[in-house]
Motif scaffolding. Structure first.
Motif, PDB file in Angstrom:
ATOM      1  N   GLU A 517      40.641   4.940  -9.597  1.00 44.80           N
ATOM      2  CA  GLU A 517      41.099   5.761 -10.722  1.00 44.80           C
ATOM      3  C   GLU A 517      41.481   4.915 -11.932  1.00 44.80           C
ATOM      4  N   THR A 518      42.073   3.750 -11.693  1.00 45.19           N
ATOM      5  CA  THR A 518      42.469   2.909 -12.830  1.00 45.19           C
ATOM      6  C   THR A 518      41.253   2.369 -13.573  1.00 45.19           C
ATOM      7  N   VAL A 519      40.162   2.096 -12.848  1.00 42.28           N
ATOM      8  CA  VAL A 519      38.929   1.642 -13.493  1.00 42.28           C
ATOM      9  C   VAL A 519      38.361   2.754 -14.368  1.00 42.28           C
ATOM     10  N   ILE A 520      38.325   3.974 -13.826  1.00 43.25           N
ATOM     11  CA  ILE A 520      37.807   5.115 -14.589  1.00 43.25           C
ATOM     12  C   ILE A 520      38.630   5.332 -15.853  1.00 43.25           C
ATOM     13  N   GLN A 521      39.949   5.281 -15.724  1.00 44.36           N
ATOM     14  CA  GLN A 521      40.807   5.497 -16.890  1.00 44.36           C
ATOM     15  C   GLN A 521      40.579   4.430 -17.953  1.00 44.36           C
ATOM     16  N   ARG A 522      40.438   3.180 -17.528  1.00 41.17           N
ATOM     17  CA  ARG A 522      40.194   2.099 -18.491  1.00 41.17           C
ATOM     18  C   ARG A 522      38.888   2.332 -19.253  1.00 41.17           C
ATOM     19  N   LEU A 523      37.824   2.686 -18.519  1.00 39.13           N
ATOM     20  CA  LEU A 523      36.522   2.873 -19.155  1.00 39.13           C
ATOM     21  C   LEU A 523      36.485   4.120 -20.030  1.00 39.13           C
TER      22      LEU A 523
END
Length: 528
Positions: A517-523
């Motif tokens: 989820e943190t990767v998705i939010q960053r992108l």
């Protein structure tokens, strides 16, 4: 077969280290991981416990990723290799990992390296995000010969390798090492073979030699192909093919055969693609590796081809020939497949050559619009991922979010710019988009994916006081600076420019599948 081009300047180089059980892979990795030349490299290993890392550890980036003192990122393979590679790449784009330029993958002792190579060549994202640089195999100086006799896996590992490291040479006599080297050279004459005690081979020796860079690395293509190693020392005969080469000049035994076939005249592009695809489909299990340069009718420079069993890498064109010899040359490493059989089918291809077929690969498709000067563009998975990486630096800027929504939903730029909140049912996961082509004013219902919902909910918190989804900061209206941001972003992402109006619908939803989820939010430009 795909006609796309690979951007070799942006693709991350991947090397695979393989070798039979006990052949010294772990010892080699231990040496590599602490060498200063391994910086800007991500290394995927099976288990942290097998490689001593405590004295090298600088920072634990997360449960699966460690930053070492050499500047190397060390990761464990979690589940499928495909998922680990994708996660690694997206974390890099999201800025959660240093911008590594190379990936090294350790296989298990019994692993056949071909499925790993196939994964890199076949996956829609990986064939644009990564490029295969080299395959390295470790062979035990003491037990290697017996392992080659007893295990097909050991033979296949060595047969398809670019580099072979003979380990534990301090434990074997010189005659044994010499005999093993000659045997390995017998069925893989194009491989670079070296010896190592305690795994002491530098990273640049193993990983810095096979670069498919059509702009500046033509000599590396020659080294990669290394056709001279597969042909007799008395030179080539000219003609359509070099018929008089001894068929078994490089035969190790009745199973593994390696040879190079030359073709004097240019070949029609689509005829060659059909032949190559038929060969891979029909003989894939027996094609361990195929690589070559092909002279195409109507083209001034050659195309590079690469095949591992039934999987073909997307061909790409070099900017120039690496030497004056303009013949096509294709290297084959095969299993129970003779040179004569392939030569016969190639001869039939050359005889039926349709020289009017001069079309070559293209990434731009021409619209059916009567104005043929308008060119429409489809983005590939590698370009999409780099664009999201570049957009992540612009957080929740309205124009950046508009571009994200366009890519995530496959809609036109004018649709997202004019979008209003009343068109969206977030609870029902629907975008009721106006349809200008509907005579009765019916709206087009677009199902919203999880990444789109995440983006919209983040936007709703920031721009809840505007009716526009992407409001203009200077007036009561929609965003109007999306074109200027697009130019900046694609330049940063190293994507060939195309006008937003000519961009064909491209869905990026799969890019975020099964990601943290943190990767998705960053992108998506959202705060952690």
């Amino acid at each position: 077969m795909s006609n796309e081009k690979i951007n070799t300047d942006t693709a991350i180089a991947v090397s695979v280290i393989t070798g039979f059980l006990g052949s010294g892979k772990t010892t080699l990795l231990n040496y590599l991981l602490q060498h200063p030349e391994i910086d800007e490299t991500a290394v995927l290993i099976n288990e942290f416990g097998e490689v001593g890392l405590d004295h090298l550890l600088v920072e634990e980036l997360d449960d699966e990723v460690l930053l070492l003192s050499s500047g190397c990122i060390c990761c464990t393979v979690q589940g499928e290799l495909v998922d680990s590679l994708k996660s690694l790449y997206l974390k890099r784009l999201a800025g959660q990992l240093p911008p590594f330029k190379r990936v090294v993958i350790e296989t298990t002792g019994l692993a056949d390296p071909i499925p790993i190579i196939t994964c890199l060549m076949k996956d829609p994202l990986f064939k644009h995000a990564y490029r295969l640089e080299s395959l390295v195999t470790t062979v035990d100086a003491v037990h290697g010969s017996n392992q080659l006799d007893a295990h097909t896996e050991a033979v296949r590992q060595a047969a398809v390798s670019d580099k072979i490291v003979i380990t534990k040479t301090d434990l074997a006599n010189s005659a044994t090492v010499t005999a093993l080297r000659e045997r390995l050279n017998g069925f893989n004459p194009g491989a670079w073979i070296t010896t190592a005690i305690n795994g002491e081979v530098t990273p640049n020796e193993l990983f810095d030699s096979v670069k498919y860079d059509p702009k500046t690395k033509t000599l590396d293509v020659q080294r990669w192909l290394n056709e001279e190693a597969y042909t007799p020392s008395d030179g080539h005969e000219h003609g359509e093919h070099a018929h008089n080469h001894p068929i078994d000049v490089n035969r190790h035994d009745e199973h593994i055969i390696s040879f190079c076939i030359y073709i004097d005249q240019p070949i029609a592009w689509h005829s060659f693609l059909n032949w190559f695809e038929d060969l891979a489909n029909e003989k894939g299990e027996r094609l361990l590796r195929v690589k070559g340069l092909v002279n195409i009718v109507g083209e001034d420079t050659p195309y590079v081809i690469h095949c591992v069993q039934a999987t073909r890498h997307t061909p790409f064109r070099l900017s120039s020939w690496p030497e004056n010899d303009r013949r096509s040359r294709i290297v084959f490493i095969t299993y129970k497949l003779g040179k004569e059989e392939i030569e016969e089918s190639l001869e039939a291809l050359v005889k039926s050559n349709d020289k009017s077929d001069t079309k070559s690969p293209t990434q731009i498709k021409v619209s059916s619009n009567s104005d043929n000067s308008i060119q429409e563009r489809w983005l590939n998975e590698g370009e999409i991922s780099r664009i999201f990486g570049a957009l992540s630096k612009h957080a929740l800027e309205p124009s950046a979010c508009a571009l994200r929504l366009m890519l995530l939903t496959g809609t036109r730029v004018e649709d997202v710019c004019q979008a209003t909140w009343e068109q969206f049912d977030l609870d029902g996961r629907i975008w009721n988009k106006p349809n200008i082509n509907s005579a009765r004013g019916q709206k087009r219902r677009i199902r919203l994916s999880d990444p789109v919902l995440t983006l919209l909910r983040g936007l709703n918190q920031k721009h809840h006081d505007s009716s526009w989804l992407f409001p203009n900061a200077r007036c009561d209206g929609p965003v109007d600076d999306i074109d200027s941001l697009w130019k900046e972003v694609i330049q940063s992402a190293d994507v060939e420019y195309t006008d937003l109006g000519n961009l064909r619908p491209t869905l990026a939803t799969q890019l975020f599948a099964r990601q943290d989820e943190t990767v998705i939010q960053r992108l998506l430009g959202l705060p952690d």
